[in-house]
Design a protein around this motif. Sequence first.
Motif, PDB file in Angstrom:
ATOM      1  N   ILE A  48      -5.624   2.546  -1.493  1.00 52.80           N
ATOM      2  CA  ILE A  48      -6.624   2.613  -0.431  1.00 52.80           C
ATOM      3  C   ILE A  48      -5.900   2.618   0.909  1.00 52.80           C
ATOM      4  O   ILE A  48      -4.911   1.916   1.098  1.00 52.80           O
ATOM      5  CB  ILE A  48      -7.586   1.404  -0.526  1.00 52.80           C
ATOM      6  N   ASN A  49      -6.418   3.394   1.830  1.00 51.83           N
ATOM      7  CA  ASN A  49      -5.834   3.486   3.163  1.00 51.83           C
ATOM      8  C   ASN A  49      -5.764   2.099   3.807  1.00 51.83           C
ATOM      9  O   ASN A  49      -6.702   1.302   3.708  1.00 51.83           O
ATOM     10  CB  ASN A  49      -6.700   4.423   4.011  1.00 51.83           C
ATOM     11  N   MET A  50      -4.650   1.814   4.493  1.00 43.14           N
ATOM     12  CA  MET A  50      -4.466   0.518   5.142  1.00 43.14           C
ATOM     13  C   MET A  50      -5.564   0.234   6.173  1.00 43.14           C
ATOM     14  O   MET A  50      -5.986  -0.918   6.329  1.00 43.14           O
ATOM     15  CB  MET A  50      -3.093   0.436   5.817  1.00 43.14           C
ATOM     16  N   MET A  51      -6.044   1.252   6.859  1.00 43.94           N
ATOM     17  CA  MET A  51      -7.095   1.052   7.863  1.00 43.94           C
ATOM     18  C   MET A  51      -8.406   0.602   7.205  1.00 43.94           C
ATOM     19  O   MET A  51      -9.156  -0.183   7.781  1.00 43.94           O
ATOM     20  CB  MET A  51      -7.323   2.328   8.678  1.00 43.94           C
ATOM     21  N   THR A  52      -8.658   1.082   5.991  1.00 43.03           N
ATOM     22  CA  THR A  52      -9.860   0.685   5.257  1.00 43.03           C
ATOM     23  C   THR A  52      -9.776  -0.779   4.859  1.00 43.03           C
ATOM     24  O   THR A  52     -10.737  -1.539   5.017  1.00 43.03           O
ATOM     25  CB  THR A  52     -10.046   1.577   4.010  1.00 43.03           C
ATOM     26  N   VAL A  53      -8.621  -1.191   4.343  1.00 44.70           N
ATOM     27  CA  VAL A  53      -8.416  -2.598   3.971  1.00 44.70           C
ATOM     28  C   VAL A  53      -8.515  -3.465   5.218  1.00 44.70           C
ATOM     29  O   VAL A  53      -9.176  -4.516   5.209  1.00 44.70           O
ATOM     30  CB  VAL A  53      -7.060  -2.795   3.266  1.00 44.70           C
ATOM     31  N   SER A  54      -7.901  -3.023   6.291  1.00 45.68           N
ATOM     32  CA  SER A  54      -7.938  -3.769   7.544  1.00 45.68           C
ATOM     33  C   SER A  54      -9.379  -3.931   8.043  1.00 45.68           C
ATOM     34  O   SER A  54      -9.765  -5.003   8.525  1.00 45.68           O
ATOM     35  CB  SER A  54      -7.089  -3.063   8.593  1.00 45.68           C
ATOM     36  N   LYS A  55     -10.175  -2.884   7.911  1.00 39.29           N
ATOM     37  CA  LYS A  55     -11.583  -2.936   8.331  1.00 39.29           C
ATOM     38  C   LYS A  55     -12.345  -3.983   7.515  1.00 39.29           C
ATOM     39  O   LYS A  55     -13.146  -4.745   8.059  1.00 39.29           O
ATOM     40  CB  LYS A  55     -12.227  -1.556   8.169  1.00 39.29           C
ATOM     41  N   ALA A  56     -12.079  -4.041   6.216  1.00 38.84           N
ATOM     42  CA  ALA A  56     -12.731  -5.037   5.356  1.00 38.84           C
ATOM     43  C   ALA A  56     -12.333  -6.444   5.764  1.00 38.84           C
ATOM     44  O   ALA A  56     -13.177  -7.343   5.882  1.00 38.84           O
ATOM     45  CB  ALA A  56     -12.373  -4.786   3.892  1.00 38.84           C
ATOM     46  N   TYR A  57     -11.045  -6.666   5.987  1.00 41.49           N
ATOM     47  CA  TYR A  57     -10.558  -7.986   6.381  1.00 41.49           C
ATOM     48  C   TYR A  57     -11.131  -8.391   7.734  1.00 41.49           C
ATOM     49  O   TYR A  57     -11.489  -9.547   7.945  1.00 41.49           O
ATOM     50  CB  TYR A  57      -9.030  -8.013   6.411  1.00 41.49           C
ATOM     51  N   GLN A  58     -11.223  -7.436   8.650  1.00 40.38           N
ATOM     52  CA  GLN A  58     -11.783  -7.737   9.965  1.00 40.38           C
ATOM     53  C   GLN A  58     -13.251  -8.139   9.840  1.00 40.38           C
ATOM     54  O   GLN A  58     -13.701  -9.071  10.497  1.00 40.38           O
ATOM     55  CB  GLN A  58     -11.632  -6.541  10.908  1.00 40.38           C
ATOM     56  N   LEU A  59     -13.994  -7.451   8.987  1.00 42.02           N
ATOM     57  CA  LEU A  59     -15.397  -7.791   8.756  1.00 42.02           C
ATOM     58  C   LEU A  59     -15.512  -9.194   8.165  1.00 42.02           C
ATOM     59  O   LEU A  59     -16.346  -9.998   8.598  1.00 42.02           O
ATOM     60  CB  LEU A  59     -16.047  -6.756   7.832  1.00 42.02           C
ATOM     61  N   LEU A  60     -14.664  -9.512   7.196  1.00 40.73           N
ATOM     62  CA  LEU A  60     -14.669 -10.852   6.593  1.00 40.73           C
ATOM     63  C   LEU A  60     -14.334 -11.927   7.631  1.00 40.73           C
ATOM     64  O   LEU A  60     -14.915 -13.019   7.610  1.00 40.73           O
ATOM     65  CB  LEU A  60     -13.680 -10.911   5.426  1.00 40.73           C
ATOM     66  N   LYS A  61     -13.420 -11.613   8.539  1.00 40.81           N
ATOM     67  CA  LYS A  61     -13.083 -12.559   9.618  1.00 40.81           C
ATOM     68  C   LYS A  61     -14.278 -12.749  10.550  1.00 40.81           C
ATOM     69  O   LYS A  61     -14.627 -13.869  10.903  1.00 40.81           O
ATOM     70  CB  LYS A  61     -11.890 -12.051  10.435  1.00 40.81           C
TER      71      LYS A  61
END
Length: 121
Positions: A48-61
Amino acid sequence: MIWKFDFESETPIYMQIRNQVVLSVSKGELKPGDKLPTVRALSDESGINMMTVSKAYQLLKTEGYVVAERRSGTVVSSKLPKCEVSDDTTERLGLILAEMKISGMSKAEILSICEKLIEEK
């Protein structure tokens, strides 16, 4: 935690990541202080693209489920958020209940399913 992604699903991948973390916390599979994989590690392992994972983590934060700690990375928050049920959530649940009722399920059957899900989650 084993990550499972459905690349054919209408649910965006970042939401699938978010939902899996939330479900794992509710089931006790992830506890406060548990570390999530780094964005790079999850990206490399899953394709999975790093930006997609980052977006998920940012949402969780943003939602308060995880915190970013300088030394230990992204971890499950020790102060999990209190959930307020949005109008959208109530509407979606109402639709699901209506579909179950229309299909012929009794109130007792619907409540039984709800109780089972609450116990699992």
